[in-house]
Design a protein around this motif. Structure first.
Motif, PDB file in Angstrom:
ATOM      1  N   GLU A 295       0.829  -1.206   0.000  1.00 25.52           N
ATOM      2  CA  GLU A 295       0.000   0.000   0.000  1.00 25.52           C
ATOM      3  C   GLU A 295       0.863   1.256   0.000  1.00 25.52           C
ATOM      4  O   GLU A 295       0.550   2.232  -0.670  1.00 25.52           O
ATOM      5  N   THR A 296       1.963   1.210   0.748  1.00 23.73           N
ATOM      6  CA  THR A 296       2.862   2.368   0.796  1.00 23.73           C
ATOM      7  C   THR A 296       3.437   2.681  -0.578  1.00 23.73           C
ATOM      8  O   THR A 296       3.498   3.841  -0.996  1.00 23.73           O
ATOM      9  N   SER A 297       3.832   1.644  -1.305  1.00 23.13           N
ATOM     10  CA  SER A 297       4.398   1.850  -2.644  1.00 23.13           C
ATOM     11  C   SER A 297       3.352   2.430  -3.599  1.00 23.13           C
ATOM     12  O   SER A 297       3.664   3.276  -4.441  1.00 23.13           O
ATOM     13  N   ARG A 298       2.102   1.998  -3.461  1.00 22.88           N
ATOM     14  CA  ARG A 298       1.040   2.527  -4.337  1.00 22.88           C
ATOM     15  C   ARG A 298       0.785   4.000  -4.045  1.00 22.88           C
ATOM     16  O   ARG A 298       0.627   4.801  -4.958  1.00 22.88           O
ATOM     17  N   TYR A 299       0.748   4.349  -2.762  1.00 26.70           N
ATOM     18  CA  TYR A 299       0.520   5.755  -2.407  1.00 26.70           C
ATOM     19  C   TYR A 299       1.697   6.630  -2.833  1.00 26.70           C
ATOM     20  O   TYR A 299       1.514   7.768  -3.291  1.00 26.70           O
ATOM     21  N   LEU A 300       2.903   6.111  -2.691  1.00 29.79           N
ATOM     22  CA  LEU A 300       4.079   6.866  -3.137  1.00 29.79           C
ATOM     23  C   LEU A 300       4.054   7.067  -4.650  1.00 29.79           C
ATOM     24  O   LEU A 300       4.440   8.131  -5.152  1.00 29.79           O
ATOM     25  N   ALA A 301       3.602   6.049  -5.384  1.00 28.67           N
ATOM     26  CA  ALA A 301       3.472   6.181  -6.837  1.00 28.67           C
ATOM     27  C   ALA A 301       2.442   7.245  -7.188  1.00 28.67           C
ATOM     28  O   ALA A 301       2.632   8.027  -8.136  1.00 28.67           O
ATOM     29  N   TYR A 302       1.359   7.302  -6.423  1.00 24.78           N
ATOM     30  CA  TYR A 302       0.325   8.317  -6.646  1.00 24.78           C
ATOM     31  C   TYR A 302       0.887   9.719  -6.397  1.00 24.78           C
ATOM     32  O   TYR A 302       0.652  10.639  -7.187  1.00 24.78           O
ATOM     33  N   ILE A 303       1.642   9.860  -5.310  1.00 25.88           N
ATOM     34  CA  ILE A 303       2.262  11.160  -5.019  1.00 25.88           C
ATOM     35  C   ILE A 303       3.238  11.551  -6.117  1.00 25.88           C
ATOM     36  O   ILE A 303       3.278  12.703  -6.562  1.00 25.88           O
ATOM     37  N   GLY A 304       4.038  10.577  -6.560  1.00 31.97           N
ATOM     38  CA  GLY A 304       4.977  10.852  -7.653  1.00 31.97           C
ATOM     39  C   GLY A 304       4.274  11.322  -8.906  1.00 31.97           C
ATOM     40  O   GLY A 304       4.742  12.248  -9.587  1.00 31.97           O
ATOM     41  N   GLY A 305       3.141  10.705  -9.227  1.00 29.59           N
ATOM     42  CA  GLY A 305       2.372  11.116 -10.397  1.00 29.59           C
ATOM     43  C   GLY A 305       1.861  12.538 -10.271  1.00 29.59           C
ATOM     44  O   GLY A 305       1.904  13.325 -11.231  1.00 29.59           O
ATOM     45  N   GLN A 306       1.376  12.902  -9.078  1.00 25.03           N
ATOM     46  CA  GLN A 306       0.900  14.263  -8.849  1.00 25.03           C
ATOM     47  C   GLN A 306       2.041  15.276  -8.978  1.00 25.03           C
ATOM     48  O   GLN A 306       1.868  16.372  -9.536  1.00 25.03           O
ATOM     49  N   LEU A 307       3.205  14.912  -8.446  1.00 29.02           N
ATOM     50  CA  LEU A 307       4.349  15.826  -8.510  1.00 29.02           C
ATOM     51  C   LEU A 307       4.805  16.040  -9.951  1.00 29.02           C
ATOM     52  O   LEU A 307       5.133  17.165 -10.352  1.00 29.02           O
ATOM     53  N   ILE A 308       4.845  14.966 -10.726  1.00 32.32           N
ATOM     54  CA  ILE A 308       5.252  15.089 -12.133  1.00 32.32           C
ATOM     55  C   ILE A 308       4.250  15.928 -12.904  1.00 32.32           C
ATOM     56  O   ILE A 308       4.621  16.783 -13.717  1.00 32.32           O
ATOM     57  N   HIS A 309       2.964  15.709 -12.647  1.00 30.27           N
ATOM     58  CA  HIS A 309       1.902  16.484 -13.297  1.00 30.27           C
ATOM     59  C   HIS A 309       2.063  17.968 -13.007  1.00 30.27           C
ATOM     60  O   HIS A 309       2.029  18.812 -13.915  1.00 30.27           O
ATOM     61  N   LEU A 310       2.260  18.304 -11.736  1.00 32.32           N
ATOM     62  CA  LEU A 310       2.404  19.710 -11.347  1.00 32.32           C
ATOM     63  C   LEU A 310       3.725  20.293 -11.836  1.00 32.32           C
ATOM     64  O   LEU A 310       3.785  21.464 -12.258  1.00 32.32           O
ATOM     65  N   PHE A 311       4.779  19.487 -11.820  1.00 35.96           N
ATOM     66  CA  PHE A 311       6.086  19.978 -12.267  1.00 35.96           C
ATOM     67  C   PHE A 311       6.067  20.327 -13.753  1.00 35.96           C
ATOM     68  O   PHE A 311       6.677  21.323 -14.163  1.00 35.96           O
ATOM     69  N   CYS A 312       5.379  19.527 -14.558  1.00 36.99           N
ATOM     70  CA  CYS A 312       5.303  19.804 -16.001  1.00 36.99           C
ATOM     71  C   CYS A 312       4.634  21.152 -16.257  1.00 36.99           C
ATOM     72  O   CYS A 312       5.096  21.935 -17.100  1.00 36.99           O
ATOM     73  N   PHE A 313       3.558  21.441 -15.531  1.00 39.04           N
ATOM     74  CA  PHE A 313       2.897  22.732 -15.684  1.00 39.04           C
ATOM     75  C   PHE A 313       3.786  23.865 -15.184  1.00 39.04           C
ATOM     76  O   PHE A 313       3.844  24.937 -15.797  1.00 39.04           O
ATOM     77  N   SER A 314       4.473  23.636 -14.081  1.00 39.95           N
ATOM     78  CA  SER A 314       5.359  24.666 -13.531  1.00 39.95           C
ATOM     79  C   SER A 314       6.519  24.950 -14.480  1.00 39.95           C
ATOM     80  O   SER A 314       6.924  26.102 -14.666  1.00 39.95           O
ATOM     81  N   LEU A 315       7.058  23.900 -15.087  1.00 36.58           N
ATOM     82  CA  LEU A 315       8.167  24.061 -16.022  1.00 36.58           C
ATOM     83  C   LEU A 315       7.741  24.863 -17.249  1.00 36.58           C
ATOM     84  O   LEU A 315       8.448  25.783 -17.682  1.00 36.58           O
ATOM     85  N   GLN A 316       6.572  24.531 -17.805  1.00 35.73           N
ATOM     86  CA  GLN A 316       6.085  25.259 -18.972  1.00 35.73           C
ATOM     87  C   GLN A 316       5.724  26.697 -18.612  1.00 35.73           C
ATOM     88  O   GLN A 316       5.943  27.620 -19.395  1.00 35.73           O
TER      89      GLN A 316
END
Length: 388
Positions: A295-316
């Motif tokens: 469960e911890t790995s799944r939640y960490l993957a979810y957080i990673g996905g959110q961070l990448i999503h937000l980082f892409c918008f921030s970068l652009q």
């Protein structure tokens, strides 16, 4: 227009077509595709609501359902943002095509081509990440079944549902493979809405940056008269004409950036709030389930996905700010006659006010703001953890 979008912006166009958000699709086809995405999303939301109701007053159980609720809410927001603002998206696509037609010399075409290739590559990587990462998130639920086959124990390992949901049956695990198939197909379909929305924004930002670059190229070469007959023309008239053409390109870039900001600004407020809440709750889930590696790995993957999503918008967003501010450095006003220098004052003043992509004029997408969201999420996580 077809050649430009089919070659340079093919990934973005394909996502818009699949989601029924391409402004030149037939109306019936658009409605059919949007309805399919909506119904798929609802088919995943209803079991999540069922799980929420089943939790009753169990706070940890309720918190476990929130991340998937937030994901589905983001899908709906992105889908209907593009649907409601379809006329503005059509205007943006038309403007992009007109900008390609307006290039006058090979150097300008090459500048736009470089940015278009960047947009295509960025969109392709983003789409690949989602279409691979999202199914993998669901496939993790098969891990106990796989381990039972490869490394069997005295008793079967407890299965994991693909996401927190209740399908209104007596035993969800009895229908595990039906639920798994529904989750796998459903998450791929709803991701198309996210990809269509995000790729359109990324492509538009790369395009407006290319227009700023073309304007900068023109301003940088105001004193260059290699292809102009200076003997039969008044030098002042030559400068006025070149400045007028350069200012017009810069004005087009400003108008495009402003339209992009006005189109998505309000809905970005909702998306930022959703991301902040989802990350805070997910961090809390990680902290409370450190003993459960799966469960911890799944939640960490979810957080990673959110961070990448937000980082892409921030970068652009940072790229848009940088290109709009760089104009005042590029303009070589000191190389032209004093009379013509006065024509550049308005441009120089505009260059001191950067264009940006924001959420309701409150949150500006930039690398600095990206760290602010992380800090806010950690703060909310600390507050929630104090109530545990």
């Amino acid at each position: 227009m077809k050649s430009v979008w089919n070659h340079y912006y093919s990934t973005t166009k394909r996502m818009l077509l699949w989601a029924g958000l391409w402004p030149y699709q037939r109306r019936r086809e658009r409605l059919l595709r949007v309805t399919l995405l909506t119904m798929t999303g609802l088919s995943m939301i209803v079991p999540q609501i069922g799980k929420f109701i089943k939790c009753g007053k169990d706070v940890p159980c309720i918190l476990a359902t929130i991340p998937t609720h937030m994901f589905q809410l983001v899908v709906i927001v992105k889908l209907y943002t593009c649907q409601f603002y379809n006329s503005k998206i059509k205007y943006l696509t038309d403007q992009m095509y007109n900008d390609w037609k307006s290039v006058e010399i090979p150097e300008e075409y090459e500048i736009m081509k470089v940015y278009a290739i960047k947009a295509r590559l960025f969109s392709f990587i983003y789409v690949l990440y989602y279409l691979v990462g999202a199914p993998l998130f669901v496939l993790v639920s098969l891990t106990p079944k796989i381990l039972d086959f490869l490394l069997p124990l005295n008793e079967s390992r407890p299965p994991i549902l693909p996401y927190e949901a209740h399908y209104f049956v007596r035993d969800d695990m009895e229908y595990f493979y039906y639920i798994f198939f529904h989750a796998l197909v459903g998450i791929v379909i709803v991701c198309v809405a996210i990809l269509a929305h995000d790729c359109m924004i990324f492509t538009s930002i790369e395009h407006v940056c290319s227009i700023f670059a073309v304007a900068g190229f023109r301003f940088e070469n105001l004193a260059n008269h290699e292809n102009i007959d200076t003997l039969n023309n008044n030098p002042d008239d030559i400068y006025k004409q070149k400045i007028a053409l350069s200012v017009h390109v810069h004005w087009r870039a400003l108008q495009f950036a402003e339209l992009l900001e006005n189109t998505f600004s309000i809905t970005f407020v909702i998306q930022i709030l959703i991301v902040t809440v989802a990350m805070s709750v997910t961090l809390l889930q990680v902290a409370s389930q450190l003993n459960d590696a799966m469960e911890t790995s799944r939640y960490l993957a979810y957080i990673g996905g959110q961070l990448i999503h937000l980082f892409c918008f921030s970068l652009q967003g940072q790229k848009l700010i940088d290109h709009s501010l760089e104009m005042h450095i590029i303009v070589h006003w000191y190389k032209i006659p004093i009379k013509s220098q006065k024509m550049l004052l308005h441009v120089m003043r505009k260059c001191l006010q950067p264009n940006f992509l924001s959420a309701g004029k409150i949150y500006i997408f930039s690398l600095k703001s990206f760290t602010t969201v992380l800090q806010s999420s950690m703060s909310y996580f600390t507050v929630l953890a104090s109530f545990e």
